[in-house]
Design a protein around this motif. Sequence first.
Motif, PDB file in Angstrom:
ATOM      1  N   THR A 170       1.003  -1.307  -0.120  1.00  0.00           N
ATOM      2  CA  THR A 170      -0.255   0.068  -0.051  1.00  0.00           C
ATOM      3  C   THR A 170       0.804   1.154  -0.062  1.00  0.00           C
ATOM      4  O   THR A 170       0.822   2.284  -0.684  1.00  0.00           O
ATOM      5  CB  THR A 170      -1.000   0.087   1.116  1.00  0.00           C
ATOM      6  N   TYR A 171       1.944   1.148   0.806  1.00  0.00           N
ATOM      7  CA  TYR A 171       2.566   2.315   0.879  1.00  0.00           C
ATOM      8  C   TYR A 171       3.553   2.696  -0.280  1.00  0.00           C
ATOM      9  O   TYR A 171       3.544   3.763  -0.887  1.00  0.00           O
ATOM     10  CB  TYR A 171       3.681   2.294   2.024  1.00  0.00           C
ATOM     11  N   SER A 231      -7.302  -0.373   0.560  1.00  0.00           N
ATOM     12  CA  SER A 231      -7.222   0.566   1.725  1.00  0.00           C
ATOM     13  C   SER A 231      -8.236   0.093   2.671  1.00  0.00           C
ATOM     14  O   SER A 231      -8.112   0.447   3.842  1.00  0.00           O
ATOM     15  CB  SER A 231      -7.511   1.979   1.255  1.00  0.00           C
ATOM     16  N   LYS A 255       3.016   7.302  -6.967  1.00  0.00           N
ATOM     17  CA  LYS A 255       2.144   8.232  -7.251  1.00  0.00           C
ATOM     18  C   LYS A 255       3.097   9.734  -7.250  1.00  0.00           C
ATOM     19  O   LYS A 255       2.548  10.621  -7.708  1.00  0.00           O
ATOM     20  CB  LYS A 255       0.903   8.564  -6.663  1.00  0.00           C
ATOM     21  N   ASN A 274       1.292   4.033  -2.932  1.00  0.00           N
ATOM     22  CA  ASN A 274       0.951   5.564  -2.660  1.00  0.00           C
ATOM     23  C   ASN A 274       2.320   6.401  -3.239  1.00  0.00           C
ATOM     24  O   ASN A 274       1.919   7.449  -3.662  1.00  0.00           O
ATOM     25  CB  ASN A 274       0.491   5.750  -1.473  1.00  0.00           C
TER      26      ASN A 274
END
Length: 555
Positions: free
Chosen positions: A257-258, A550, A264, A261
């Motif tokens: 997930t990190y 998420s 981006k 993110n």
Amino acid sequence: MAITFTVGGSPIGLTSISVALVASVGGFLFGYDTGQISGIQEMTDFKERFATETIFDSETMMTEPAFNSWLIGLIVSFLSIGTFFGVLLGAPIADKLGRRLAMTVETIVFSIGVLIQVTAQYAWYQVAIGRLVSGLGVGALSAAVPLYQSEAIPSQLRGAGVATYQLAITFGILVSNCINIGTRSIEGSWSWRTPILLGVAFAAVLGIGIWFLPESPRWLAARGRHDEAYEAVARVRGATKEDSNPWVEAEYASIITYVQNEAKLKKAGWIDCFRPQNKTLYRTILGIVLQAGQQLTGANYFFYYGANIFNSVGLSDSFVTQIILGAVNFVATFGSLYILERFGRRIPLMVGAIGMTVWLLIFGLAGHVGNPNDPTFGSLMIASACIFIVFYATTWAPGIWLFIGESFASETRAKQASLSAASNWFWNFLLAFFTQPITGDIDYAFGFVFAGANFLGFFIVYFFVYETKGLTLEEIDEMYNDDSVKPWQSRKWAPAGRANRLDIAARVRDEKTDDVLNVEDPQHGHWKSQPNSEGDETDTARKRREEPISKTEDA
């Protein structure tokens, strides 16, 4: 089946211990190179070859070679000059090559510096240049090692794991002192060449041994090597990539997930370390200040000036002095492995700052106001020095390296760690170069200067350092970006949706083995779910497969 043990309710594999111990050899090399020069400069053959002055010995009625205080300061401090530049190179090297290959390259650079030193004949500057080259390797390692340890070791063991870097530094100092006392009686140049050359063997332990351990899963995931990242997470947890382990799944999901993110965002450069957004500038400046503060605690003052302190009570053998101080430092550092895990980061740093302040004041008063040649005052000074080292070794020595390893955001972590460590080496150079001349002018009153620095350090920790115990690296970054939490309130902070930090462990620990987290596999562009014991997806797994990642972060 892999051997595991439990820390805070979390399964930890023996690989986690190996990561901490093998990588910490990078710290051992720094301690070894730092400790050996204090004894080598006293060896007869070394002085005969490289000293530029002579002094008259009234006892033997003969002249003997001696080093000018500024010249020996230059030889000693050249290591710190190398580490200053090396640590700035450590970030791009670690990001470009990966943590493991970077450490191997850096041990080779260190070994080249060793060979330059041991082949010196009569030119003192060749020894200095060799120490500078070795310093380049040691400095780069000081950025790569805590970074690798903090990224690879599970959060439940991260405090003790990263603290092994400082433990290894103290062990390196102690080992070099013992080797020096063992080789000083050797006739000829091998009295000093032997301890220097042994550094190559110690470097090989890290350069080769690191390849038997997993790469940083965060570095792997950021480069799209997701299968390897998942396997790396599993190994440190004592599992395999075929296991349905909820702890592995949860940590891997957090990393993915990190990374998604982060992808981006534009690629971070050095200038990004000084942007105020997301408290990046705040953390960069704090890292630089804390690393300077670690040097200004006064620990190196005792190692440079220790022989004079112990001389006040008749212990004139400087080699024995170094072993005593080194042994206290090494043994006390073991306590930090428990303290930093049990009490977190903030409390030990504040207690350590006050403890060091008090004992430096006692030391300074006993030496400057009292009579150090009096056995009573001399004994008090020795006790003060040793107790000071205990406070230092259990708190600020490892605690600041731990801060560097875990407090920065992923996209700028390597560069911020390098800038912070560069501050450490810069102040290390200043102390190595100026301590001897300064103590010659103000003697034991130098302790008052360091006492003031430690007192200031208490307030810096209280008002600016966040408590990071028990959080993943991604959760630490989330905490820094939560404007509602202040440093002095941070012990109570927990990620959104959690009652407290312990609830993080409870939620994962209570997961059923056939009802595991499913995470998006960016490599293949689809959802990946683990089958239950019957080989079919559970209802929860099927549901999670249809949800965005998420939604599953808190599992």
